[in-house]
Design an enzyme around this catalytic site. Structure first.
Site, PDB file in Angstrom:
ATOM      1  N   ASP A  60       0.821  -1.224   0.000  1.00  0.00           N
ATOM      2  CA  ASP A  60       0.000   0.000   0.000  1.00  0.00           C
ATOM      3  C   ASP A  60       0.851   1.268   0.000  1.00  0.00           C
ATOM      4  O   ASP A  60       0.327   2.375   0.102  1.00  0.00           O
ATOM      5  CB  ASP A  60      -0.958  -0.001   1.200  1.00  0.00           C
ATOM      6  CG  ASP A  60      -0.213  -0.021   2.530  1.00  0.00           C
ATOM      7  OD1 ASP A  60       1.054  -0.023   2.510  1.00  0.00           O
ATOM      8  OD2 ASP A  60      -0.873  -0.025   3.586  1.00  0.00           O
ATOM      9  N   GLY A  61       2.169   1.116  -0.096  1.00  0.00           N
ATOM     10  CA  GLY A  61       3.031   2.303  -0.191  1.00  0.00           C
ATOM     11  C   GLY A  61       3.623   2.744   1.134  1.00  0.00           C
ATOM     12  O   GLY A  61       4.498   3.619   1.164  1.00  0.00           O
ATOM     13  N   GLU A  62       3.153   2.164   2.235  1.00  0.00           N
ATOM     14  CA  GLU A  62       3.747   2.543   3.529  1.00  0.00           C
ATOM     15  C   GLU A  62       5.192   2.059   3.601  1.00  0.00           C
ATOM     16  O   GLU A  62       5.564   1.071   2.965  1.00  0.00           O
ATOM     17  CB  GLU A  62       2.947   1.921   4.677  1.00  0.00           C
ATOM     18  CG  GLU A  62       1.577   2.561   4.854  1.00  0.00           C
ATOM     19  CD  GLU A  62       0.818   1.949   6.033  1.00  0.00           C
ATOM     20  OE1 GLU A  62       1.400   1.140   6.783  1.00  0.00           O
ATOM     21  OE2 GLU A  62      -0.370   2.286   6.168  1.00  0.00           O
ATOM     22  N   HIS A  85      17.823  25.856   1.989  1.00  0.00           N
ATOM     23  CA  HIS A  85      17.098  27.057   1.550  1.00  0.00           C
ATOM     24  C   HIS A  85      16.841  27.952   2.768  1.00  0.00           C
ATOM     25  O   HIS A  85      15.866  27.781   3.489  1.00  0.00           O
ATOM     26  CB  HIS A  85      15.782  26.610   0.908  1.00  0.00           C
ATOM     27  CG  HIS A  85      15.087  27.699   0.187  1.00  0.00           C
ATOM     28  ND1 HIS A  85      15.353  28.016  -1.125  1.00  0.00           N
ATOM     29  CD2 HIS A  85      14.138  28.562   0.593  1.00  0.00           C
ATOM     30  CE1 HIS A  85      14.595  29.021  -1.497  1.00  0.00           C
ATOM     31  NE2 HIS A  85      13.838  29.371  -0.468  1.00  0.00           N
ATOM     32  N   ASP A 121      18.531  34.654  -9.303  1.00  0.00           N
ATOM     33  CA  ASP A 121      17.634  35.483  -8.483  1.00  0.00           C
ATOM     34  C   ASP A 121      18.427  36.091  -7.324  1.00  0.00           C
ATOM     35  O   ASP A 121      19.591  35.717  -7.095  1.00  0.00           O
ATOM     36  CB  ASP A 121      16.431  34.668  -7.964  1.00  0.00           C
ATOM     37  CG  ASP A 121      16.841  33.353  -7.332  1.00  0.00           C
ATOM     38  OD1 ASP A 121      17.908  33.319  -6.675  1.00  0.00           O
ATOM     39  OD2 ASP A 121      16.123  32.354  -7.488  1.00  0.00           O
ATOM     40  N   LYS A 159      14.196  37.459 -10.150  1.00  0.00           N
ATOM     41  CA  LYS A 159      13.250  36.440 -10.641  1.00  0.00           C
ATOM     42  C   LYS A 159      11.900  36.591  -9.941  1.00  0.00           C
ATOM     43  O   LYS A 159      11.863  36.795  -8.731  1.00  0.00           O
ATOM     44  CB  LYS A 159      13.817  35.038 -10.372  1.00  0.00           C
ATOM     45  CG  LYS A 159      12.914  33.908 -10.842  1.00  0.00           C
ATOM     46  CD  LYS A 159      13.586  32.552 -10.694  1.00  0.00           C
ATOM     47  CE  LYS A 159      13.424  31.981  -9.311  1.00  0.00           C
ATOM     48  NZ  LYS A 159      14.117  30.711  -9.140  1.00  0.00           N
ATOM     49  N   ASP A 169      23.137  28.143  -9.114  1.00  0.00           N
ATOM     50  CA  ASP A 169      21.905  28.132  -8.312  1.00  0.00           C
ATOM     51  C   ASP A 169      22.003  27.052  -7.235  1.00  0.00           C
ATOM     52  O   ASP A 169      22.854  26.171  -7.307  1.00  0.00           O
ATOM     53  CB  ASP A 169      20.694  27.869  -9.224  1.00  0.00           C
ATOM     54  CG  ASP A 169      19.396  28.426  -8.647  1.00  0.00           C
ATOM     55  OD1 ASP A 169      19.404  28.919  -7.497  1.00  0.00           O
ATOM     56  OD2 ASP A 169      18.360  28.358  -9.330  1.00  0.00           O
TER      57      ASP A 169
HETATM   58  C1  R5P Z   1      14.446  28.958  -5.877  1.00  0.00           C
HETATM   59  O1  R5P Z   1      14.314  29.558  -4.849  1.00  0.00           O
HETATM   60  C2  R5P Z   1      15.641  28.133  -6.090  1.00  0.00           C
HETATM   61  O2  R5P Z   1      16.792  28.848  -5.766  1.00  0.00           O
HETATM   62  C3  R5P Z   1      15.751  27.652  -7.531  1.00  0.00           C
HETATM   63  O3  R5P Z   1      15.992  28.748  -8.394  1.00  0.00           O
HETATM   64  C4  R5P Z   1      14.507  26.950  -7.961  1.00  0.00           C
HETATM   65  O4  R5P Z   1      14.126  26.003  -7.028  1.00  0.00           O
HETATM   66  C5  R5P Z   1      14.683  26.295  -9.314  1.00  0.00           C
HETATM   67  O5  R5P Z   1      13.477  25.679  -9.647  1.00  0.00           O
HETATM   68  P1  R5P Z   1      13.164  25.307 -11.139  1.00  0.00           P
HETATM   69  O6  R5P Z   1      14.313  24.500 -11.653  1.00  0.00           O
HETATM   70  O7  R5P Z   1      11.894  24.517 -11.063  1.00  0.00           O
HETATM   71  O8  R5P Z   1      12.982  26.580 -11.896  1.00  0.00           O
END
Ligand code: R5P
Length: 283
Positions: A9-11, A103, A147, A170, A197
């Site tokens: 069941d995925g558990e 993040h 960004d 961004k 990034d």
């Molecule tokens: C956003 O805050 C992150 O730094 C990345 O820019 C983002 O997660 C990239 O997502 P995607 O590849 O879907 O554009």
């Protein structure tokens, strides 16, 4: 070794063979191809419980990629703040947490997400810069973050390599829709560009940046990222968008994951074991 399996069941079922006094659980809480953060999170929590049952007094989670951190606020009224909820669950299960370029934007420190836990946020910049150096690079290369949130990361890689850098603006319009504005002064005509990034998820951000850079006459476009969440078969789309190569760390088991993090992670675990791990943030 933690054994895991899924019931029909995925558990998730998790088993460990102890006894243990100290344990480090090493697992990124997602897999390449944009799955499966929920299963990985539950497995980590179940592993912590099984290890405690086997006598573990001290448990450290080394999750090079930590999921659920991006939802760090209610972007629309009524949304759950996943970072807070998941942070509490992990903090109840583990005594220490190590992650790589988590993040951290509205929440500044990893320790704020995991109350009462020794938390170390490792910067992948040295690992990414070493890879670029090892492969060789043109001194005229410009590094660009997509960004404003990428500023500290792109600056850190640029400082190590002695390269010029910029960060774009961004606006996210949806899961697969972004509007990016490169700084007006960006001079990339005839120059190699490396986009930097933290996460490549759907690749939308990367491809939109590549489109703008092509318009500005960039000679060659590459990308460097910490976490390769995208499905490996997206590489064809990236190449079609003019991105010559994508290089990432090995935070996830991904073909693009060429920059090893082991040394940096080991140092972070040593910090925690030495008693000076709490509340560290990346530079
Ligand atoms: C956003 O805050 C992150 O730094 C990345 O820019 C983002 O997660 C990239 O997502 P995607 O590849 O879907 O554009």
């Amino acid at each position: 070794m933690v054994e895991t399996r899924a019931f029909p069941d995925g558990e998730s079922l998790v088993r460990v063979e102890g006894p243990f006094r100290h344990a480090v659980v090493y697992r990124s809480l997602n897999d390449p191809g944009l799955h499966d953060p929920n299963t990985r999170l539950v497995e980590a929590l179940l592993a912590a419980s099984a290890l405690r049952d086997q006598g573990a007094e001290r448990l450290i989670l080394v999750a090079p990629y930590l999921s659920y951190l991006r939802q760090d606020t209610a972007f629309r009224p009524g949304e759950a703040v996943s970072q807070k909820v998941v942070g509490r669950l992990i903090a109840e299960a583990f005594d220490g947490v190590v992650s790589v370029d988590p993040h951290l934007h509205r929440t500044r420190r990893l320790a704020d997400i995991f109350p009462g836990v020794d938390a170390v946020a490792v910067s992948a910049a040295p690992a990414l810069a070493s890879l670029v150096r090892q492969d060789g690079f043109d001194k005229d290369t410009i590094l660009i973050g997509p960004d404003q949130e990428s500023r500290s990361q792109v600056a850190a890689v640029a400082a190590i390599l002695g390269l010029e850098w910029e960060a774009a603006e961004k606006v996210r319009r949806g899961d697969r829709a972004v509007t990016v504005r490169l700084p007006a002064a960006t001079n990339c005509k005839g120059r190699p560009v490396i986009l930097v990034d933290d996460v490549i998820s759907t690749g939308t951000t990367l491809m939109e940046c590549a489109r703008l850079l092509r318009e500005k006459g960039a000679a060659r476009i590459e990308a460097l990222a910490v976490h390769a969440l995208y499905a490996p078969d997206r590489e064809d789309a990236f190449r079609a968008a003019g991105i010559a190569q994508v290089r990432c760390t090995d935070s996830l088991a991904h073909p693009a994951g060429r920059a090893p993090l082991a040394g940096l992670l080991a140092e972070a675990v040593k910090l925690i074991l030495g008693g000076s791990g709490a509340d560290r943030a990346p530079p």
